[in-house]
Design an enzyme around this catalytic site. Structure first.
Site, mmCIF file in Angstrom:
data_model
loop_
_atom_site.group_PDB
_atom_site.id
_atom_site.type_symbol
_atom_site.label_atom_id
_atom_site.label_comp_id
_atom_site.label_asym_id
_atom_site.label_seq_id
_atom_site.Cartn_x
_atom_site.Cartn_y
_atom_site.Cartn_z
ATOM 1 C CG PHE A 1 -3.095 -10.615 27.059
ATOM 2 C CD1 PHE A 1 -2.595 -9.482 26.442
ATOM 3 C CD2 PHE A 1 -3.018 -11.825 26.382
ATOM 4 C CE1 PHE A 1 -2.025 -9.540 25.177
ATOM 5 C CE2 PHE A 1 -2.447 -11.902 25.116
ATOM 6 C CZ PHE A 1 -1.947 -10.753 24.513
ATOM 7 C CB CYS A 2 -7.067 -6.181 27.900
ATOM 8 S SG CYS A 2 -7.696 -6.126 29.592
ATOM 9 C CB THR A 3 -4.344 -1.891 28.323
ATOM 10 O OG1 THR A 3 -4.441 -1.926 26.901
ATOM 11 C CG2 THR A 3 -3.297 -0.872 28.739
ATOM 12 C CB ILE B 1 -0.221 -5.448 29.128
ATOM 13 C CG1 ILE B 1 -1.011 -6.417 28.251
ATOM 14 C CG2 ILE B 1 1.198 -5.290 28.597
ATOM 15 C CD1 ILE B 1 -1.441 -5.832 26.921
#
Length: 272
Positions: free
Chosen positions: A175-177, A204
């Protein structure tokens, strides 16, 4: 005046990307939209802010290109304009991993919706990895996620090579922003022999937008690359500030440190 903040990206073949730069910049400037849009042969990546009408107009302008007709975006709000100016830049990559052969247009991991994410990362057989940089992870991440402790996304491939094994880590969740870094990270991991690679669709930000606080497995805040510094559930701005010396996000507690001097240093950059 409340500003609409729109974040978007799409991996798609854009061999004429450089030809889009001037017209896109002019269109945004004419509408008073500010932010940054990156263009490359592999696609588009941007975060922009402006009035409701202006943001809708820019998104429609982008989607008028058939290759971007299905461009998805995420929205949040800011009390004032979070960017200083509008930039449209041409790059080699829309998110830099430094490996031209890593191409999400060729292969990519399995998308997981925010509503299905909790079940995935709660599986003890799944290795959960935060693909963001260390300073981002420090202010918030998912429960049980590994922190690669990178200062640049370029370091992520070495982290994978040195700490992960496709024969041992059978299922990996990234996952990332906003989703773009873990999309490219998943393409890289598939090229390294990992079989089951999942990533959070919309990142996110989409999770914080859609998943209620009481169901959330997110802890802390999410760093964003504008003057809001960080957001929480519902994409509401938090109380984080930024050190004017080193740029590191700082909390109200950080400001109580004897190493903090406004405009001079914080505990992350203080030199004794």
């Amino acid at each position: 005046m409340t500003q609409v903040v729109a974040a978007f990206y799409k991996f798609v073949r854009l061999p004429d990307f450089a030809e889009k730069q001037h017209s896109l910049l002019s269109y945004c400037d004419a509408l008073g939209v500010k932010g940054t849009i990156l263009l490359a042969e592999e696609g588009i990546n941007g975060t922009i802010a402006g009035s409701r009408h202006s943001i809708d107009s820019v998104l429609s302008f982008l989607r008028s290109d058939p290759r971007l007709a299905d461009l998805e975006h995420k929205e949040s709000c800011a009390e004032s304009q979070p960017f200083d100016r509008m930039k449209v830049r041409c790059k080699k990559e829309i998110v830099t991993i430094g490996l031209p052969e890593t191409d999400p247009n060729e292969q990519v991991g399995t998308y997981v919706s925010p509503n299905d994410w909790n079940a995935l990362i709660s599986d003890p057989e799944v290795t959960v990895i935060d693909t963001r940089n260390d300073y981002e992870v420090n202010i918030g991440t998912f429960q049980g996620a590994q922190n690669p402790q990178t200062s640049s996304f370029r370091q992520f491939p070495d982290y994978v090579r040195n700490h992960l094994d496709p024969t041992k880590h059978k299922k990996v969740a990234l996952f990332c922003t906003g989703g773009i870094r873990c999309e490219k990270a998943s393409a890289f991991m598939l090229s390294q022999g990992f079989q089951e690679v999942y990533h959070l669709k919309g990142g996110i930000l989409k999770y914080l937008e859609e998943v209620p606080d009481f169901e959330s497995l997110w802890e802390g805040e999410c760093f964003v690359f504008d003057q809001r510094i960080a957001v929480s559930h519902g994409l509401k701005p938090t109380t984080y500030d930024r050190c004017r010396s080193c740029g590191h996000p700082i909390s109200e507690a950080d400001k109580l440190s004897p190493q903090y001097q406004e405009g001079i240093s914080c505990r992350y950059c203080f030199v004794d």
